[in-house]
Write a protein that holds these residues in place. Structure first.
Motif, PDB file in Angstrom:
ATOM      1  N   ASP A 139      -9.954  52.029  20.906  1.00  0.00           N
ATOM      2  CA  ASP A 139      -9.074  51.091  21.586  1.00  0.00           C
ATOM      3  C   ASP A 139      -7.876  50.668  20.745  1.00  0.00           C
ATOM      4  N   VAL A 140      -8.068  50.611  19.443  1.00  0.00           N
ATOM      5  CA  VAL A 140      -6.979  50.170  18.571  1.00  0.00           C
ATOM      6  C   VAL A 140      -5.733  51.017  18.798  1.00  0.00           C
ATOM      7  N   TYR A 141      -5.959  52.330  18.983  1.00  0.00           N
ATOM      8  CA  TYR A 141      -4.821  53.228  19.205  1.00  0.00           C
ATOM      9  C   TYR A 141      -4.449  53.308  20.678  1.00  0.00           C
ATOM     10  N   TRP A 142      -5.440  53.063  21.497  1.00  0.00           N
ATOM     11  CA  TRP A 142      -5.315  53.314  22.928  1.00  0.00           C
ATOM     12  C   TRP A 142      -4.357  52.333  23.591  1.00  0.00           C
ATOM     13  N   PHE A 143      -4.450  51.019  23.267  1.00  0.00           N
ATOM     14  CA  PHE A 143      -3.628  50.036  23.978  1.00  0.00           C
ATOM     15  C   PHE A 143      -2.140  50.195  23.698  1.00  0.00           C
ATOM     16  N   PRO A 144      -1.724  50.333  22.432  1.00  0.00           N
ATOM     17  CA  PRO A 144      -0.288  50.579  22.228  1.00  0.00           C
ATOM     18  C   PRO A 144       0.178  51.868  22.918  1.00  0.00           C
ATOM     19  N   LEU A 145      -0.710  52.848  22.976  1.00  0.00           N
ATOM     20  CA  LEU A 145      -0.331  54.105  23.621  1.00  0.00           C
ATOM     21  C   LEU A 145      -0.077  53.873  25.107  1.00  0.00           C
ATOM     22  N   LEU A 146      -0.925  53.037  25.727  1.00  0.00           N
ATOM     23  CA  LEU A 146      -0.714  52.722  27.142  1.00  0.00           C
ATOM     24  C   LEU A 146       0.666  52.099  27.351  1.00  0.00           C
ATOM     25  N   PHE A 147       1.041  51.177  26.449  1.00  0.00           N
ATOM     26  CA  PHE A 147       2.362  50.564  26.551  1.00  0.00           C
ATOM     27  C   PHE A 147       3.456  51.623  26.440  1.00  0.00           C
ATOM     28  N   CYS A 148       3.266  52.555  25.498  1.00  0.00           N
ATOM     29  CA  CYS A 148       4.270  53.601  25.309  1.00  0.00           C
ATOM     30  C   CYS A 148       4.399  54.469  26.554  1.00  0.00           C
ATOM     31  N   ILE A 149       3.255  54.831  27.138  1.00  0.00           N
ATOM     32  CA  ILE A 149       3.302  55.675  28.336  1.00  0.00           C
ATOM     33  C   ILE A 149       4.024  54.944  29.455  1.00  0.00           C
TER      34      ILE A 149
END
Lengths: 242, 210, 218
Positions: A198-208
């Protein structure tokens, strides 16, 4: 009220001018949050080091590269079937953005691949497919540029987009068959266990989300420009004929 | 009963209407000559009738497989002989007999010459002979007499007359007098499309800025 | 339709070297490759099938831009479109004529060129099979590119950009078939895929080409 009303140039110009500032604002917020969070506030992965952070650009741009082509396919079909000019112009407007997204995905992939695999370029199926996709974008844009009559150009590029889509998918499987690669499989499925943490996942969602909004903003802007250019062309033509 | 009937036709070039509100009919045995200044849309109209481009509005009614179209260019292959060029079209239209057409257009002596060695007028005659081998009743002709001399124009007029006598019809866009006394003349001038300010057809982008 | 095929073949022969030109081009490619990579037999043998496929691709491409352009310029495309033959049939026949004048001679002459490139023994049979099954797809796909660019004055380079990506699957399976055949591996999968692509292309692409020509003539 039907969705096709938005295909009318007047309606489109009105609606898009209202929507555009909001989309631009949201895109900026999402991208800034996602990228800053991703680059500066995530821990370094144990076996990847800081190089992993390139995913915040690489993954969204790769997703957009494919999805933009799919969007062009849909808008081309709408144009060929229902003859809505705005639809054809939206496809035209999207193509250069898609090409740039593909290029970004390729370049960030190379930057990531260098430390990970020890090479800038590998004839891996995914990389090769993206290169082929890039060629399709180039051909599509070149055809738009080469034809004078805008309706003819819209029709021909629409047909090319249909045929190209089939062959892009076919090439994807052919390339897979040709060379099994190094590239890791999907890490962003909805299944919890396969997912990256999740640590990487949430910022990635914002980026997408940021990339998608950014694309929508650019397409709206570029389609508005195309409509104005068409209007100008129609006026000039009428001047000549009168 | 007419062979070719046009009702409220509007034709466009490059997305803009050039002729509108066009209605006429051509009966068997009848020739209609279209006149109008350059750029009025004669070629566009004929291409629309030939089915090469869709009309913007209106209806064209014609029996299926009835039309033979002749454009500015004759579609000749320069390395094929006169007989081979004509024979190709005869087999495309499944008529197979080229002799009457050669005779009619005074091409018998040239039958084995390669098309590239023909003069412009001879090429044109060969192009018109193609109409005879199609065996189709409706001729749609775009400037058929370009580069023909006086004798050949008379030859062509005779061919048209013969075609009309067998129940055919012809639609001819031309600037010169063909010597076809029986032909009706239609001036396209009054059908010129009006600009949108005067209530003409509006383009898709005209209204975009209110 | 047969008349159209005969006319196109006759034109190709009269235009001088309809059959020979593609072969001569093929020969030049095969001659130049050893200059580029060196004359060592084992290197050449490894890349031979790839070179032959690339040569076939380029020979096909270079002869394609005239497939409709000549008919467009002299007005016969207008007349053919209004003729009682469906345009899809016309496109298919012209692609067939193109294949007979460029693809077929390559298939027949390929063993000779294979010899020049030290192609390993068992690969000859598979090379002929692969080219024979694959090159019709090249001609038909090429006719689609030619149909898209028929109205353009300088369509040649653009056409290459449009057509070459479409050749990717055929090239991959064609070259793979020859490679597997040469190494004595199972060849069913690439052969089936190659034949499947060719069959699908022949069945579907003429419709797209005919649509493109109609749009261009408008």
């Amino acid at each position: 009220m039907s969705i096709w009303e938005y295909a009318n140039p007047v309606k489109f110009m009105k609606t898009s001018s209202l929507v555009l500032p909001w989309v631009v604002g949201l895109a900026a917020i999402a991208m800034v949050v996602g990228l800053v969070w991703g680059f500066f506030f995530t821990p370094e992965a144990t076996n990847f080091g800081s190089t992993v952070k390139v995913i915040y650009v690489h993954v969204p741009s790769a997703m957009m590269a494919i999805n933009i082509w799919a969007m062009m396919l849909v808008t081309s079909l709408i144009w060929l079937v229902r003859r809505h000019h705005v639809s054809a112009l939206a496809a035209k407007a999207a193509a250069p953005i898609g090409a740039v997204m593909t290029l970004i995905a390729l370049i960030t992939g190379a930057i990531w691949g260098q430390p990970m695999w020890g090479t800038w370029w590998e004839w891996d199926p995914r990389l090769t497919s993206f290169l082929i996709l890039f060629l399709f974008y180039l051909g599509y844009m070149a055809l738009w540029g080469a034809i004078e009559n805008p309706d003819t150009a819209a029709d021909l590029t629409g047909v090319l987009c249909l045929v190209g889509s089939v062959f892009a998918i076919l090439s994807r499987y052919a390339v897979n068959f040709w060379n099994q690669g190094l590239h890791q499989g999907a890490t962003l499925s909805l299944d919890e266990k396969e997912n990256i943490s999740d640590v990487y996942w949430f910022p990635l969602l914002f980026c997408i989300a940021g990339f998608i909004l950014f694309f929508v903003a650019l397409v709206l802007l570029r389609t508005r420009t195309e409509i104005r250019a068409r209007r100008l062309k129609a006026l000039e033509q009428r001047e000549r004929m009168a | 009963m007419s062979l070719l009937a046009v009702e409220g036709l509007c034709v466009s070039r490059g997305g803009l209407p050039v002729l509108e509100g066009l209605s006429f009919a051509v009966a068997p045995g009848e020739a209609l000559v279209l006149r109008g200044p350059n750029g009025i849309g004669k070629t566009t109209l004929l291409r629309t009738l030939a089915g090469l481009q869709p009309p913007l509005a209106g209806a064209i009614s014609m029996p299926p497989e009835a039309m033979a179209y002749a454009a500015h260019a004759d579609g000749l292959k320069s390395t094929l002989s006169v007989a081979e060029n004509l024979g190709f079209w005869a087999s495309v239209y499944a008529t197979h007999d080229i002799e009457p057409a050669l005779e009619r257009m005074n091409l018998v002596a040239l039958r084995d010459r390669a098309a590239m060695s023909l003069s412009a007028g001879q090429k044109r005659r060969l192009g018109l002979a193609r109409l005879l081998v199609t065996g189709r009743p409706v001729w749609v002709l775009d400037e058929p007499t370009v580069s023909l001399d006086v004798a050949s124009v008379a030859l062509f007029a005779d061919a048209v007359r013969g075609h009309l006598a067998t129940g055919g019809a012809a639609l001819i866009a031309t600037h010169i007098d063909l010597g076809l006394a029986e032909a009706r003349v239609l001036d396209l001038g009054p059908f010129k499309a009006k600009p949108p300010e005067e209530g003409g057809f509006k383009g898709h982008f005209d209204e975009a800025f209110g | 339709m047969i008349a159209l095929l005969m006319r196109d073949l006759r034109l190709a022969v009269r235009a001088g070297g309809g059959f020979g030109l593609g072969l001569a081009f093929f020969l030049i490619v095969v001659t130049l490759v050893p200059f580029g990579v060196g004359p060592q037999g084992e290197v050449l043998a490894r890349i031979a099938s790839g070179i032959l496929w690339l040569g076939a691709l380029l020979a096909c491409l270079l002869s394609l831009d005239r497939i409709f352009a000549l008919d467009f310029e002299d007005g016969s495309l207008d007349l053919l479109t209004t003729a009682p033959i469906p345009l899809e049939g016309i496109v298919a026949m012209k692609a067939l004529a193109h294949w007979i004048t460029t693809g077929l001679p390559l298939v027949i002459a390929a063993p000779v060129f294979g010899l020049l490139l030290h192609l390993p023994g068992p690969a000859y049979f598979w090379l002929i099979v692969a080219l024979g099954v694959g090159t019709p797809a090249l001609s038909v796909l090429g006719s689609f590119g030619a149909a898209l660019t028929v109205g353009l004055k300088r369509g040649g380079l653009l056409m290459s950009l449009l057509v070459l990506p479409l050749y990717v699957p055929t090239l991959i399976f064609g070259a793979e078939l020859v490679r597997r055949g040469a190494e004595g591996m199972a060849t069913e999968v690439p052969l089936m895929m190659l034949a499947g692509i060719t069959a699908a292309v022949i069945a579907v692409v003429p419709f797209a080409s005919a649509a493109a020509i109609r749009i261009n003539l408008r």
